[in-house]
Design a protein around this motif. Structure first.
Motif, short mmCIF file in Angstrom:
data_model
loop_
_atom_site.label_atom_id
_atom_site.label_comp_id
_atom_site.label_asym_id
_atom_site.label_seq_id
_atom_site.Cartn_x
_atom_site.Cartn_y
_atom_site.Cartn_z
N PRO A 1 17.46 80.38 74.21
CA PRO A 1 16.28 80.50 73.34
C PRO A 1 16.35 81.66 72.36
N GLU A 2 17.27 82.58 72.56
CA GLU A 2 17.41 83.71 71.64
C GLU A 2 18.32 83.39 70.46
N THR A 3 19.38 82.63 70.71
CA THR A 3 20.39 82.37 69.68
C THR A 3 20.48 80.91 69.25
N GLY A 4 19.96 80.00 70.07
CA GLY A 4 20.09 78.58 69.77
C GLY A 4 21.41 77.98 70.23
N LYS A 5 22.27 78.78 70.84
CA LYS A 5 23.58 78.30 71.28
C LYS A 5 23.43 77.25 72.39
N ILE A 6 24.17 76.14 72.25
CA ILE A 6 24.18 75.10 73.28
C ILE A 6 24.95 75.64 74.49
N LEU A 7 24.35 75.56 75.67
CA LEU A 7 24.95 76.12 76.87
C LEU A 7 25.50 75.06 77.82
N GLY A 8 24.86 73.91 77.87
CA GLY A 8 25.31 72.87 78.80
C GLY A 8 24.64 71.55 78.50
N CYS A 9 25.32 70.46 78.85
CA CYS A 9 24.81 69.11 78.62
C CYS A 9 24.48 68.45 79.95
N VAL A 10 23.31 67.83 80.02
CA VAL A 10 22.82 67.23 81.26
C VAL A 10 23.18 65.75 81.32
N LEU A 11 23.65 65.31 82.48
CA LEU A 11 23.96 63.90 82.72
C LEU A 11 23.22 63.45 83.98
N ASP A 12 22.69 62.25 83.95
CA ASP A 12 22.10 61.66 85.15
C ASP A 12 23.18 60.81 85.81
N THR A 13 23.85 61.36 86.80
CA THR A 13 24.89 60.63 87.52
C THR A 13 24.25 59.82 88.64
N PRO A 14 25.01 58.89 89.25
CA PRO A 14 24.41 58.04 90.29
C PRO A 14 23.76 58.80 91.43
N ASP A 15 24.30 59.96 91.79
CA ASP A 15 23.80 60.67 92.96
C ASP A 15 22.88 61.84 92.65
N ALA A 16 23.03 62.42 91.47
CA ALA A 16 22.24 63.63 91.17
C ALA A 16 22.31 63.94 89.69
N ILE A 17 21.54 64.95 89.29
CA ILE A 17 21.62 65.45 87.91
C ILE A 17 22.77 66.44 87.85
N SER A 18 23.68 66.22 86.91
CA SER A 18 24.84 67.09 86.76
C SER A 18 24.82 67.73 85.37
N ILE B 1 35.82 66.34 75.84
CA ILE B 1 35.99 67.52 76.68
C ILE B 1 37.44 67.70 77.09
N SER B 2 37.74 68.87 77.59
CA SER B 2 39.10 69.21 78.01
C SER B 2 39.43 68.56 79.35
N ASP B 3 40.73 68.34 79.58
CA ASP B 3 41.20 67.81 80.87
C ASP B 3 41.67 68.93 81.79
N GLU B 4 41.58 70.16 81.32
CA GLU B 4 42.10 71.29 82.10
C GLU B 4 41.23 71.56 83.32
N GLY B 5 41.87 71.95 84.41
CA GLY B 5 41.14 72.35 85.61
C GLY B 5 40.58 71.18 86.38
N GLU B 6 39.66 71.49 87.31
CA GLU B 6 39.04 70.49 88.16
C GLU B 6 37.91 69.78 87.40
N ASN B 7 37.19 68.93 88.10
CA ASN B 7 36.06 68.22 87.53
C ASN B 7 35.11 69.20 86.85
N PRO B 8 34.80 69.01 85.56
CA PRO B 8 33.97 69.97 84.83
C PRO B 8 32.49 69.91 85.18
N LEU B 9 32.02 68.83 85.80
CA LEU B 9 30.60 68.68 86.09
C LEU B 9 30.18 69.55 87.27
N VAL B 10 29.02 70.18 87.14
CA VAL B 10 28.47 70.99 88.22
C VAL B 10 27.03 70.53 88.47
N SER B 11 26.49 70.90 89.60
CA SER B 11 25.11 70.54 89.89
C SER B 11 24.18 71.34 88.99
#
Length: 249
Positions: A116-133, A150-160
């Motif tokens: 809310p201070e800078t307007g920078k996008i911080l994260g994108c919300v997805l409604d997955t079958p089991d939960a909001i990610s 999105i990048s393929d680097e690392g593990e699954n990028p989605l978090v709770s």
């Protein structure tokens, strides 16, 4: 941290004038800066033109209202070159599909968080079958009109959602279920996207509107009819948003 739905539709208050000058109609996203660049203002009493407030001139985003110092913060987007460029890009984020660099599909964005201070996008919300990610912005390569890459680097990028809000995004990855994408159709503009085109019927255009081939579709001063609304919808979300932004307020 706020979601876009917490701000859209809120009244805009001038601190110096002590009055409401309009409501937040929409956001103009800068995909290169990954931030909200302008807030489009809705005020039915104003003359032609798309009026907006640069995000950097917003004083506060409260539970009740958005505050600005004075009406001098409101500008005509036609006078700002970067604004026209961003409008043509028409990055909405919500409704965009998330695809990895290697082509794996993760779902569709239903909402997003921003600072809310800078307007920078911080994260994108997805409604997955089991939960909001949530997809943290750090995993994004490109915010596009229809696809967020999105990048393929690392593990699954989605978090709770809980992990993201608590700042523990690296500790709780969400198990990914590949979402099938068979013959996807562009999402039609609707009130859930901040657009209700039927409300525009009877209003007038503040600027010329062209179809995708460059032919004049409806001229400045044209009264919007149900036929114009339906034709704009048929041209896709980009043209529907352009129609909404070119309505005389």
């Amino acid at each position: 941290m706020k979601q876009s739905k917490e701000v859209l539709g809120k009244p805009i208050i001038s601190i110096l004038a002590g009055k409401e000058i309009g409501k937040v109609k929409n956001f103009v996203i800068n995909p290169d800066m990954r931030s909200i660049e302008f807030m489009v203002v809705q005020n039915d009493q104003w003359d032609f033109g798309i009026k907006a407030i640069p995000f950097k001139l917003v004083e506060g985003l409260g539970d009740y209202a958005v505050t600005i110092e004075s009406e001098n913060a409101v500008i005509d987007l036609a006078d700002i070159p970067i604004a026209n460029e961003l409008l043509s890009k028409n990055i909405q984020i919500k409704g965009s599909r998330i695809i990895s660099r290697k082509g794996q599909h993760f779902g569709q964005i239903t909402e997003y968080y921003f600072d809310p201070e800078t307007g920078k996008i911080l994260g994108c919300v997805l409604d997955t079958p089991d939960a909001i990610s949530v997809l943290p912005e750090t995993s994004v390569i490109t915010f596009g009109k229809e696809i967020t890459v999105i990048s393929d680097e690392g593990e699954n990028p989605l978090v709770s959602d809980e992990a993201f809000l608590s700042g523990k995004a690296d500790e709780e990855p969400v198990e990914h279920v590949d979402v099938p994408v068979s013959s996807p159709e562009p999402a039609a503009p609707s009130s859930s996207d901040g657009l209700d085109l039927e409300e525009l019927i009877g209003k007038t255009l503040s600027a010329n509107l062209y179809d995708p081939s460059g032919e004049l579709f409806a001229g400045e001063g044209t009264v919007i009819t149900a036929e114009i609304v339906n034709q704009a919808k048929a041209m896709g979300s980009n043209k529907a948003l352009e129609l909404a932004l070119k309505v005389a307020e």
